[in-house]
Design an enzyme around this catalytic site. Sequence first.
Site, short mmCIF file in Angstrom:
data_model
loop_
_atom_site.label_atom_id
_atom_site.label_comp_id
_atom_site.label_asym_id
_atom_site.label_seq_id
_atom_site.Cartn_x
_atom_site.Cartn_y
_atom_site.Cartn_z
N ASP A 62 3.22 -39.99 60.25
CA ASP A 62 3.32 -40.73 61.51
C ASP A 62 3.51 -39.74 62.67
O ASP A 62 3.96 -38.61 62.46
CB ASP A 62 4.51 -41.70 61.46
CG ASP A 62 4.52 -42.66 62.65
OD1 ASP A 62 5.61 -43.12 63.02
OD2 ASP A 62 3.44 -42.91 63.24
N ASN A 63 3.18 -40.17 63.88
CA ASN A 63 3.52 -39.42 65.11
C ASN A 63 2.87 -38.05 65.26
O ASN A 63 3.44 -37.16 65.89
CB ASN A 63 5.05 -39.24 65.23
CG ASN A 63 5.80 -40.52 65.03
OD1 ASN A 63 6.59 -40.63 64.09
ND2 ASN A 63 5.56 -41.50 65.88
N GLU A 107 4.13 -46.88 68.69
CA GLU A 107 4.59 -48.25 68.42
C GLU A 107 5.01 -48.97 69.70
O GLU A 107 5.71 -48.43 70.55
CB GLU A 107 5.77 -48.24 67.43
CG GLU A 107 6.90 -47.27 67.71
CD GLU A 107 6.70 -45.96 67.02
OE1 GLU A 107 5.56 -45.59 66.70
OE2 GLU A 107 7.70 -45.25 66.81
N ASP A 115 7.84 -39.53 58.22
CA ASP A 115 8.22 -40.17 59.47
C ASP A 115 9.61 -39.73 59.90
O ASP A 115 10.31 -40.44 60.63
CB ASP A 115 8.17 -41.70 59.30
CG ASP A 115 8.22 -42.42 60.63
OD1 ASP A 115 8.60 -43.61 60.65
OD2 ASP A 115 7.91 -41.79 61.66
N LYS A 174 10.21 -34.35 63.30
CA LYS A 174 8.82 -33.87 63.37
C LYS A 174 8.72 -32.39 62.99
O LYS A 174 7.71 -31.95 62.50
CB LYS A 174 8.24 -34.15 64.76
CG LYS A 174 8.40 -35.61 65.20
CD LYS A 174 8.04 -36.61 64.08
CE LYS A 174 8.63 -37.99 64.32
NZ LYS A 174 8.57 -38.87 63.13
O1 OZR Z 1 11.98 -38.95 65.99
C1 OZR Z 1 11.32 -39.80 65.41
N1 OZR Z 1 11.49 -40.00 64.11
C2 OZR Z 1 12.38 -39.14 63.39
C3 OZR Z 1 13.71 -39.73 63.22
C4 OZR Z 1 14.75 -38.92 63.12
C5 OZR Z 1 16.07 -39.49 62.79
O2 OZR Z 1 15.91 -40.50 61.79
C6 OZR Z 1 15.70 -39.78 60.53
C7 OZR Z 1 16.60 -38.59 60.66
O3 OZR Z 1 17.76 -38.86 59.90
C8 OZR Z 1 16.95 -38.50 62.12
O4 OZR Z 1 18.27 -38.96 62.35
C9 OZR Z 1 10.33 -40.66 66.15
C10 OZR Z 1 10.34 -40.61 67.53
C11 OZR Z 1 9.45 -41.40 68.25
N2 OZR Z 1 9.45 -41.34 69.68
O5 OZR Z 1 8.62 -41.98 70.32
O6 OZR Z 1 10.31 -40.58 70.23
C12 OZR Z 1 8.53 -42.24 67.60
C13 OZR Z 1 8.53 -42.28 66.19
O7 OZR Z 1 7.64 -43.08 65.51
C14 OZR Z 1 9.41 -41.49 65.47
O8 OZR Z 1 9.34 -41.54 64.11
MG MG Z 2 7.53 -42.52 63.48
#
Ligand code: OZR
Ligand code: MG
Length: 214
Positions: free
Chosen positions: A169-170, A199, A141, A144
Amino acid sequence: TRSTRPQRLLRAVQKKAIKGDPQSVISTIDYFCRHSEWAMNVGDEKGAILDSVVCEVSPSTALELGTYCGYSTVRIARLLPPGTKLITLEFNPDYAAVARQIIEYSGLQDKICLVEGASGDLIPKMQELFGIKTFDFVFLDHWKDRYLPDIKLLEECQLLRKGSILLADNVICPGTPDYLEYVRNSPLYESKYFKSHLEYTKVEDGLEKSVFLG
Ligand SMILES: O=C(NC/C=C/[C@H]1OC[C@H](O)[C@@H]1O)c1cc([N+](=O)[O-])cc(O)c1O
Ligand SMILES: [Mg+2]
């Protein structure tokens, strides 16, 4: 300076959730994200699929890539039998600081080990840091574009065994096309898509469950 969204989410947990009660921490975060501010937790709909896979696998060793505020960390750890460990990796120190407090508030800190750092650096150290031979379950998660390189790293470091389960996820939104193409076409995996929604929205998203065939 203005608080951050993770800090506001933490404040809602400290104000509204019951200390030591993981389910109330989960429900409080879901309520906050539906009624106050959207945040990128796996959420309640995909979370129910995550729960069912964790219960089915009942892992002795589990890895989470991308802790964020610790929502899925708490969701997973609350279902783990005593004596099992969930290792969760988070690159962003501000997210990690909030996640530590949410994990502690839920009372699950003894089942969780949060490590700050880049997954690409930490995965090769799992053996030496934690004495882990292989992971029974991995929840992806984080960024990506790191899903594919990181599972290839797990393969190279021999951290997967016949039957290890990857849950990502995603895979639709934001999307992980190169990862999907790999797990769906590689003879090393048997893959299955669980259709759901991004979500707290009506946008399609889903989880991809892949069994490592070794
Ligand atoms: O970028 C996503 N997750 C990655 C997170 C990235 C950041 O958190 C972990 C890493 O240190 C970075 O700073 C994400 C984005 C969306 N979205 O809708 O943009 C939805 C989701 O469920 C997601 O996990
Ligand atoms: Mg996610």
